[in-house]
Design a protein around this motif. Structure first.
Motif, short mmCIF file in Angstrom:
data_model
loop_
_atom_site.label_atom_id
_atom_site.label_comp_id
_atom_site.label_asym_id
_atom_site.label_seq_id
_atom_site.Cartn_x
_atom_site.Cartn_y
_atom_site.Cartn_z
N VAL A 117 40.43 25.21 39.98
CA VAL A 117 39.87 26.48 40.17
C VAL A 117 40.06 26.74 41.77
CG1 VAL A 117 38.37 28.17 39.68
CG2 VAL A 117 39.06 26.70 37.79
N ALA A 118 39.37 25.78 42.52
CA ALA A 118 38.83 25.99 43.76
C ALA A 118 40.53 26.07 44.49
CB ALA A 118 37.92 24.74 44.53
N GLU A 119 41.13 25.25 44.18
CA GLU A 119 42.44 25.22 44.91
C GLU A 119 43.66 26.21 44.59
OE1 GLU A 119 45.05 21.81 42.35
OE2 GLU A 119 43.80 21.05 44.11
N GLY A 120 43.20 26.97 43.61
CA GLY A 120 44.04 28.07 43.03
C GLY A 120 44.91 27.78 42.01
N THR A 121 45.04 26.59 41.61
CA THR A 121 45.91 26.26 40.58
C THR A 121 45.61 26.87 39.09
OG1 THR A 121 46.55 24.21 41.69
CG2 THR A 121 47.14 24.35 39.26
N LEU A 122 44.52 26.80 38.80
CA LEU A 122 43.84 27.45 37.67
C LEU A 122 43.27 28.54 37.96
CD1 LEU A 122 43.52 27.25 34.45
CD2 LEU A 122 41.38 25.89 34.95
N LYS A 123 43.68 29.78 37.43
CA LYS A 123 43.16 31.21 37.74
C LYS A 123 42.24 31.49 36.60
CE LYS A 123 47.05 32.39 40.31
NZ LYS A 123 46.81 31.21 41.15
N VAL A 124 40.94 31.67 36.84
CA VAL A 124 39.98 31.99 35.61
C VAL A 124 39.77 33.55 35.66
CG1 VAL A 124 37.77 31.70 34.76
CG2 VAL A 124 38.81 29.82 36.19
N ARG A 125 39.89 33.98 34.75
CA ARG A 125 39.63 35.47 34.32
C ARG A 125 38.46 35.66 33.39
NH1 ARG A 125 42.88 35.71 38.55
NH2 ARG A 125 45.09 35.95 38.28
N SER A 126 37.92 37.02 33.57
CA SER A 126 37.04 37.47 32.76
C SER A 126 37.73 38.93 31.73
CB SER A 126 35.70 38.09 33.42
OG SER A 126 35.22 37.17 34.10
N LEU A 127 37.57 38.90 30.35
CA LEU A 127 37.90 39.87 29.69
C LEU A 127 37.21 41.08 30.04
CD1 LEU A 127 37.80 38.38 26.12
CD2 LEU A 127 40.01 38.71 27.85
N SER A 128 38.12 42.40 29.93
CA SER A 128 37.56 43.65 30.39
C SER A 128 36.94 44.04 29.20
CB SER A 128 38.70 44.60 30.37
OG SER A 128 39.25 44.69 29.12
N GLY A 129 36.04 45.09 29.19
CA GLY A 129 34.98 45.64 28.02
C GLY A 129 36.04 46.06 27.09
N LYS A 130 37.06 46.47 27.07
CA LYS A 130 37.96 46.86 26.05
C LYS A 130 38.59 45.62 25.20
CE LYS A 130 42.26 49.10 25.00
NZ LYS A 130 43.69 49.01 25.33
N GLN A 131 38.85 44.46 26.03
CA GLN A 131 39.39 43.30 25.55
C GLN A 131 38.07 42.72 24.77
OE1 GLN A 131 40.49 41.45 29.35
NE2 GLN A 131 42.63 41.80 28.46
N MET A 132 36.96 42.64 25.21
CA MET A 132 35.63 42.42 24.81
C MET A 132 35.48 42.99 23.27
SD MET A 132 34.38 39.87 26.01
CE MET A 132 33.10 39.65 25.12
N MET A 133 35.79 44.26 23.15
CA MET A 133 35.79 45.07 21.84
C MET A 133 36.51 44.58 20.95
SD MET A 133 32.98 47.05 22.05
CE MET A 133 33.33 48.21 20.81
N THR A 134 38.07 44.43 21.37
CA THR A 134 38.88 43.68 20.44
C THR A 134 38.49 42.27 19.96
OG1 THR A 134 40.56 44.85 21.68
CG2 THR A 134 41.33 42.88 20.29
#
Length: 178
Positions: free
Chosen positions: A53-70
């Motif tokens: 993650v620190a070196e940018g090889t693994l990109k960590v995302r969070s879900l949007s509110g809409k995605q969380m509803m899904t």
């Protein structure tokens, strides 16, 4: 470059087989979710994931509110029908909504993802890509696959043994990468 979404078990298998170190060299863009990283509890495995993650090889995302509803809708719909966790459903939703390949070793998640029209692969997809990208020799891959069988009894043993047999039958064994 193809984008792939990692489920927890893929990250753990890569860590246990000492393959995370090859991820920066692969012709793939690795994504996962914050809730997935939190599931990596082993200190050494988490440290290795955090380095990616620190070196940018693994990109960590969070879900949007809409995605969380899904996700919540799917959790409710699947209740009593299958044992997918909210985290599993989260990576499914993220992969589907972005049209990315989902990487998982979870049979139930794989089935639900396929039902939802998501392209799904497992650890063998990554090991094959490592060979295709000339990151390891066939001989090294045999050792890697044998190690995977010892660290995770839930992997597709028959498929891995078939791959080992193919490699041993002369498809690139030796010092030259496939």
């Amino acid at each position: 470059m193809e984008i792939v979404v990692n489920d927890t078990n893929i990250l753990i298998d890569l860590a246990k087989a000492d393959l995370l170190r090859l991820c920066p060299l692969m012709s793939l863009e690795f994504h996962t979710l914050d809730v997935i990283v939190e599931e990596v509890e082993d200190y050494e495995q988490r440290r290795a994931v955090d380095e990616l993650v620190a070196e940018g090889t693994l990109k960590v995302r969070s879900l949007s509110g809409k995605q969380m509803m899904t996700v919540m809708e799917k959790v409710e719909a699947y209740e009593g029908k299958c044992n997918l966790s909210p985290e599993d459903i989260s990576v499914l939703v993220y992969a589907k909504e972005n049209d990315f390949r989902l990487l998982t070793g979870d049979k139930t998640l794989r089935t639900k993802a396929i039902d939802d029209g998501v392209t799904v692969s497992g650890i063998l997809y990554l090991t094959d890509r490592m060979l295709d990208d000339n990151l390891v020799t066939a001989e090294e891959m045999i050792s890697i696959l044998q190690r995977l069988l010892t660290v995770n009894k839930r992997l597709p043993k028959k498929s891995i043994e078939e791959r080992i047999k193919e490699l041993k039958e002369g498809k690139g064994i030796g010092s030259e990468p496939l």
